[in-house]
Scaffold this active site. Structure first.
Site, PDB file in Angstrom:
ATOM      1  N   HIS A  79      75.451  74.965  23.477  1.00 53.90           N
ATOM      2  CA  HIS A  79      74.998  74.775  24.863  1.00 53.90           C
ATOM      3  C   HIS A  79      76.187  74.840  25.824  1.00 53.90           C
ATOM      4  CE1 HIS A  79      72.081  71.965  22.565  1.00 53.90           C
ATOM      5  NE2 HIS A  79      71.438  73.096  22.766  1.00 53.90           N
ATOM      6  N   CYS A 116      61.217  80.768   8.634  1.00 55.21           N
ATOM      7  CA  CYS A 116      61.827  81.132   9.913  1.00 55.21           C
ATOM      8  C   CYS A 116      63.335  81.238   9.679  1.00 55.21           C
ATOM      9  CB  CYS A 116      61.537  80.061  10.957  1.00 55.21           C
ATOM     10  SG  CYS A 116      62.697  80.142  12.342  1.00 55.21           S
ATOM     11  N   LYS A 131      76.351  79.370  10.231  1.00 54.97           N
ATOM     12  CA  LYS A 131      75.522  79.036  11.381  1.00 54.97           C
ATOM     13  C   LYS A 131      75.690  77.542  11.660  1.00 54.97           C
ATOM     14  CE  LYS A 131      70.592  78.469  12.019  1.00 54.97           C
ATOM     15  NZ  LYS A 131      70.518  78.013  13.319  1.00 54.97           N
ATOM     16  N   LYS A 140      72.387  71.160  11.900  1.00 57.47           N
ATOM     17  CA  LYS A 140      72.416  69.759  11.503  1.00 57.47           C
ATOM     18  C   LYS A 140      72.403  69.649   9.990  1.00 57.47           C
ATOM     19  CE  LYS A 140      70.013  68.009  15.490  1.00 57.47           C
ATOM     20  NZ  LYS A 140      68.647  68.089  15.912  1.00 57.47           N
TER      21      LYS A 140
HETATM   22  N1  MSP Z   1      64.673  75.482  25.932  1.00 57.73           N
HETATM   23  C1  MSP Z   1      64.936  76.821  25.559  1.00 57.73           C
HETATM   24  C2  MSP Z   1      65.400  77.642  26.728  1.00 57.73           C
HETATM   25  C3  MSP Z   1      64.449  77.695  27.877  1.00 57.73           C
HETATM   26  S1  MSP Z   1      65.118  78.598  29.201  1.00 57.73           S
HETATM   27  C4  MSP Z   1      63.831  78.793  30.263  1.00 57.73           C
HETATM   28  C5  MSP Z   1      66.013  76.859  24.476  1.00 57.73           C
HETATM   29  N2  MSP Z   1      66.836  75.819  24.424  1.00 57.73           N
HETATM   30  S2  MSP Z   1      68.035  75.626  23.375  1.00 57.73           S
HETATM   31  O1  MSP Z   1      68.451  74.259  23.553  1.00 57.73           O
HETATM   32  O2  MSP Z   1      67.664  76.023  22.079  1.00 57.73           O
HETATM   33  O3  MSP Z   1      69.187  76.514  23.904  1.00 57.73           O
HETATM   34  C6  MSP Z   1      69.378  77.868  23.521  1.00 57.73           C
HETATM   35  C7  MSP Z   1      70.655  78.357  24.156  1.00 57.73           C
HETATM   36  O4  MSP Z   1      71.758  77.533  23.748  1.00 57.73           O
HETATM   37  C8  MSP Z   1      71.098  79.746  23.771  1.00 57.73           C
HETATM   38  O5  MSP Z   1      70.426  80.761  24.451  1.00 57.73           O
HETATM   39  C9  MSP Z   1      72.555  79.666  24.174  1.00 57.73           C
HETATM   40  O6  MSP Z   1      72.649  79.671  25.563  1.00 57.73           O
HETATM   41  C10 MSP Z   1      72.947  78.301  23.660  1.00 57.73           C
HETATM   42  N3  MSP Z   1      73.388  78.333  22.261  1.00 57.73           N
HETATM   43  C11 MSP Z   1      72.911  77.520  21.265  1.00 57.73           C
HETATM   44  N4  MSP Z   1      73.607  77.768  20.126  1.00 57.73           N
HETATM   45  C12 MSP Z   1      74.521  78.730  20.328  1.00 57.73           C
HETATM   46  C13 MSP Z   1      75.479  79.395  19.511  1.00 57.73           C
HETATM   47  N5  MSP Z   1      75.680  79.082  18.241  1.00 57.73           N
HETATM   48  N6  MSP Z   1      76.200  80.413  20.066  1.00 57.73           N
HETATM   49  C14 MSP Z   1      76.022  80.760  21.391  1.00 57.73           C
HETATM   50  N7  MSP Z   1      75.134  80.150  22.167  1.00 57.73           N
HETATM   51  C15 MSP Z   1      74.386  79.107  21.698  1.00 57.73           C
HETATM   52  O7  MSP Z   1      66.096  77.845  23.774  1.00 57.73           O
END
Ligand code: MSP
Length: 473
Positions: free
Chosen positions: A21, A143, A294, A297
């Site tokens: 994030h 998944c 990856k 958790k």
């Molecule tokens: N809640 C939805 C998004 C809704 S937007 C209208 C969601 N949330 S999430 O918490 O899963 O966040 C996904 C986002 O977190 C990814 O698109 C990216 O921005 C960021 N990332 C999460 N893990 C990541 C990595 N390992 N590498 C890069 N970005 C990562 O999906």
């Protein structure tokens, strides 16, 4: 005045804010700060995604009502972003009643236009992804993201006629003159989306009978609105809630490739259906792994922003995240490499240069004029940031740092101070100008450090002070 409205995804509120994030959020922050320096009318929004089955499940585990749970955990993100010095203009939460009202009204608009109909849905649902998967998506029946078997779901849902908009979308992404034109970057992602669109796309279910934690369908309270439909609209509600509807369309929407389809296809189709202009650009960056794995958790390798901040400081963390690999590509990170890079680029590179020049200036009792008011950001740097090539913009700055280092080695000001004080002053004066330029360029990336350095090198007298980035192990 140029307007720029930048967004990050809104993160699932039940998650602990992690370095994934943080990656997107820091990138968006650098851009927001860059545009503010350029004098653009900048608006930067992030927030939390709070409805849906996943959040409801987490709340249940904690023995709380969903809203109470969200109120308890949403501040985790606010805190994390404070630690990383994220300068968002607005933090949106999808349980905000104003947002909920906008979503409801939006849905009614589509319903009245005939873009929403009731149908039967049968499919494999992954709660982790909050989406239906097809057989093609599965790996060994699981998944691939959550390594869990999706559940079979069959229910009456409301559908959005996405299939009606495929031609419109193809034209909108391909033709810059199209009134609904929007860019999908990087190019490889554009090509991916285009070929998938050409293969044809079905309608999508936008309501849930079984999920109670969501915004009710206004004309049928037995169903709630699908969490993604609600969440995507945050981008549109944020300016309205802030009484700045003129900020729409969003200029740049950032996310990782995992959720590009929602942003590059479903979201613009929803907007076009409602007669609203799509965002100008969606940019999907890569995903990173941690030492080849990856981040998860289950594996237990999740890195939290505060762990990084504790070790490398706020600006150190911001620097390390964006310098490691190009923004559009996938990459890998490791704490060991971060330590090495911190020592070589921050302790040795930047830190050492600052320390040396400041110490020499103090020794020479140099007097320097006040810096110019308006920074001039070099063109290659601007181009790199316009292209979201953060690592290139940083490499450009670090080239200047090594050039300044070379200059010191060649001119040996420590000898000149005794032999030829006038020449020493000239050399040091020049170095200080170079440092000031470097500091201007650092501002969006390392704001706290840059501000400290602006102070330190403001003149007329410069003091050596303490090192900014002591070596770590
Ligand atoms: N809640 C939805 C998004 C809704 S937007 C209208 C969601 N949330 S999430 O918490 O899963 O966040 C996904 C986002 O977190 C990814 O698109 C990216 O921005 C960021 N990332 C999460 N893990 C990541 C990595 N390992 N590498 C890069 N970005 C990562 O999906």
């Amino acid at each position: 005045m140029k307007k720029i409205y930048i967004t990050t995804p809104i993160y699932y509120v039940n998650d602990i804010p992690h370095v994934g994030h943080a990656y997107t959020t820091v990138a968006a922050d650098v851009l927001a700060r860059f545009h503010r320096i350029l004098g653009d009318n900048t608006f930067f929004v992030t927030g939390t995604d709070e409805h849906g089955a996943k959040v409801a499940e987490s709340a249940k585990k904690r023995g709380l009502k969903p809203k109470a749970f969200c109120d308890e955990v949403a501040p985790n993100f606010v805190e994390a972003w404070k630690k990383l010095n994220i300068s968002y203009d607005y933090f949106i939460r999808t349980t905000d009643p104003e947002h909920e009202k906008i979503v409801t009204d939006f849905l009614i608009t589509l319903y009245e236009k005939g873009d929403i109909y009731k149908g039967k849905y049968e499919g494999l649902y992954c709660v982790g992804c909050e989406k239906f998967l097809t057989e093609v998506d599965l790996v060994d029946g699981l998944c691939p993201f959550h390594r869990k078997e999706p559940t079979k779901q069959s229910e009456e849902n409301y559908f959005f006629r996405l299939s009606n908009y495929i031609e419109t979308l193809i034209k909108a992404i391909s033709d810059p003159k199209d009134p609904n034109h929007y860019k999908i970057r990087p190019d490889s992602r554009f090509n991916e989306v285009l070929s998938k669109l050409r293969l044809g796309v079905g309608d999508i279910s936008i309501s849930r009978a079984e999920v109670t934690w969501g915004i009710p369908i206004p004309w049928d309270e037995s169903q709630t609105i699908y969490v993604w439909f609600d969440a995507l609209l945050n981008y549109y509600s944020a300016p309205i809630i802030n009484h700045r509807p003129d900020l729409w369309p969003a200029d740049l929407q950032l996310m990782a490739k995992d959720i590009l389809w929602f942003h590059a296809v479903i979201w613009p189709a929803m907007l076009i259906a409602a007669g609203i202009r799509p965002p100008k650009e969606v940019f999907a960056h890569g995903f990173f792994t941690i030492e080849g794995e990856k981040m998860s958790k289950t594996i237990g390798n999740v890195i939290l922003p505060e762990q990084l901040v504790e070790k490398f400081g706020t600006d150190g963390t911001r620097y390390l995240l964006l310098s490691e690999f190009p923004f559009g590509s996938d990459g890998d990170i490791s704490i060991d490499r971060f330590i090495k890079r911190y020592n070589s680029d921050l302790a040795n590179g930047l830190g050492n240069l600052i320390q040396r020049v400041a110490a020499l200036a103090e020794k020479a009792n140099l007097t320097v004029p006040a810096p110019a008011e308006n920074p001039i950001l070099d063109l290659p740097y601007r181009v790199a940031l316009d292209e979201l090539s953060f690592s290139e913009a940083l490499a450009y700055i670090w080239k200047k740092i090594s050039d300044a280092d070379k200059k010191i080695e060649e001119s040996k000001p420590w000898e000149l101070i005794k032999k030829d004080p006038e020449k020493a002053d000239a050399v040091l004066d020049n170095l200080i100008r170079q440092i000031r330029e470097i500091v201007e360029l650092l501002l969006p990336f390392m704001p706290e450090t840059a501000e400290k350095l602006q102070e330190k090198f403001r003149g007329p007298k410069i003091k050596a002070g303490v090192p900014l980035f002591p070596r770590i192990s």
